[in-house]
Design a protein around this motif. Structure first.
Motif, mmCIF file in Angstrom:
data_model
loop_
_atom_site.group_PDB
_atom_site.id
_atom_site.type_symbol
_atom_site.label_atom_id
_atom_site.label_comp_id
_atom_site.label_asym_id
_atom_site.label_seq_id
_atom_site.Cartn_x
_atom_site.Cartn_y
_atom_site.Cartn_z
ATOM 1 N N GLU A 1 0.783 -1.229 -0.240
ATOM 2 C CA GLU A 1 0.161 0.075 0.026
ATOM 3 C C GLU A 1 0.979 1.307 -0.073
ATOM 4 O OE1 GLU A 1 1.359 -0.855 3.955
ATOM 5 O OE2 GLU A 1 0.044 -2.092 2.856
ATOM 6 N N VAL B 1 -3.799 0.671 -2.484
ATOM 7 C CA VAL B 1 -3.370 -0.795 -2.447
ATOM 8 C C VAL B 1 -3.273 -1.302 -3.805
ATOM 9 C CG1 VAL B 1 -3.904 -3.009 -1.520
ATOM 10 C CG2 VAL B 1 -4.883 -0.979 -0.134
ATOM 11 N N ILE C 1 -7.333 -0.312 8.149
ATOM 12 C CA ILE C 1 -6.590 -1.394 7.126
ATOM 13 C C ILE C 1 -7.534 -2.538 6.790
ATOM 14 C CG2 ILE C 1 -4.571 -2.764 7.280
ATOM 15 C CD1 ILE C 1 -3.134 -0.668 8.798
ATOM 16 N N SER D 1 -8.378 -2.979 3.166
ATOM 17 C CA SER D 1 -7.458 -4.108 2.543
ATOM 18 C C SER D 1 -8.330 -5.169 2.049
ATOM 19 C CB SER D 1 -6.459 -4.595 3.474
ATOM 20 O OG SER D 1 -5.440 -3.504 3.551
ATOM 21 N N ALA E 1 1.047 -10.409 1.382
ATOM 22 C CA ALA E 1 1.106 -8.900 1.621
ATOM 23 C C ALA E 1 2.300 -8.283 2.231
ATOM 24 C CB ALA E 1 -0.180 -8.646 2.137
#
Length: 278
Positions: free
Chosen positions: A9, A28, A107, A111, A129
């Motif tokens: 991100e 992202v 987040i 996400s 990630a």
């Protein structure tokens, strides 16, 4: 065949946009590659890293405002057998009294939207990630993703979510470059003097670019805007709003929904961000 995705991100989670260090957008980026092209993509990405960063890690912050260098890197990345899936959150329209004022919900929620899209598009997916926060928080995110965005069947088939250190995964470093480049296009505090040039360099590998919250434009615009707009522009706005509304109404239980959504997202991205002169 299994698909691999590598995420990172750009931007921070703070909604205090008046603060000098707060980004106006949160991006992202996912680098998506089929299993049979994984080794090729990693080898080619490592060569690009060596060419532009020497022995160092590929970092968007290392490129900073040098857009000519950034575009050269993106042009080299175009040769990789990968696709970019990008999600952009405009923090200026997020309610200040929502739960997203807190870092963890921010987040997980934003996400999670990316994870949801990827797992719907690629049922058999290994997702990696970049590490952020404590190990406990990363385990919390992993549980959240599987509870909310990964169907049980896909997990049984081998879909996974894991966190890695970007210095150990070259394709996460590619995601770093892509996410930072997208911020140079959209972020009001870091916007490039020529965002169209960066977008043009991103476009060949850009499969999906999704803005959140969704931007719905209708024919009910202000009189001033309508007067300034020509007929083609009004039709364009109406069609975009219609497609986005249709996508929001898709039945999530329909087995054809993922392919419809992916196809429409791709076409919409092309319609919104293609250079009309190309």
């Amino acid at each position: 065949m299994k698909t691999f995705a590598f995420l990172d991100e750009s931007g921070n989670t703070s909604l205090n946009l008046e603060h000098e260090g707060t980004s106006s957008h949160y991006v992202v980026a996912a680098i998506v590659v089929p299993e049979d092209a994984l080794d090729t993509a990693r080898t080619a990405a490592a060569a690009i890293r060596q060419r532009h960063f020497g022995q160092g890690e590929m970092k968007s912050s290392g490129v900073a405002n040098d857009d000519a260098r950034r575009i050269r890197i993106l042009n080299d990345l175009e040769a990789l057998p990968i696709s970019y899936f990008v999600f952009i959150a405009d923090k200026s329209v997020i309610w200040r009294d929502s739960g997203l004022i807190y870092k963890r919900p921010f987040i997980k929620f934003l996400s999670g939207k990316v994870y949801n899209k990827l797992f719907k598009t690629f049922p058999l997916l290994e997702l990696y990630a970049d590490q952020h926060g404590t190990e406990e928080f990363m385990r919390e995110v992993e549980r959240y993703v599987f509870a909310n965005h990964v169907p049980e069947l896909f997990a049984e088939l081998g879909s996974t979510v894991a966190f890695v250190d970007s210095k150990d995964e070259i394709l996460v470093q590619v995601a770093v470059i892509v996410a930072g480049s997208v911020r140079r296009v959209f972020d009001q505090k870091r916007k490039s003097p020529d965002p169209a040039a960066i977008l043009k360099a991103l476009r060949p590998r850009l499969t999906s670019l999704e803005e959140w919250p969704p931007i719905y434009r209708t024919l009910d615009e202000s009189a001033e805007t309508t007067v300034r707009s020509d007929f083609d522009s009004l039709v364009r706005h109406y069609c975009v709003a219609t497609v986005r509304h249709y996508m929001s109404e898709l039945d999530e239980d329909d087995e054809d929904t993922p392919i419809r959504s992916a196809t429409l997202n791709f076409l919409l991205q092309r319609a919104l961000f293609e250079d009309e002169n190309d």
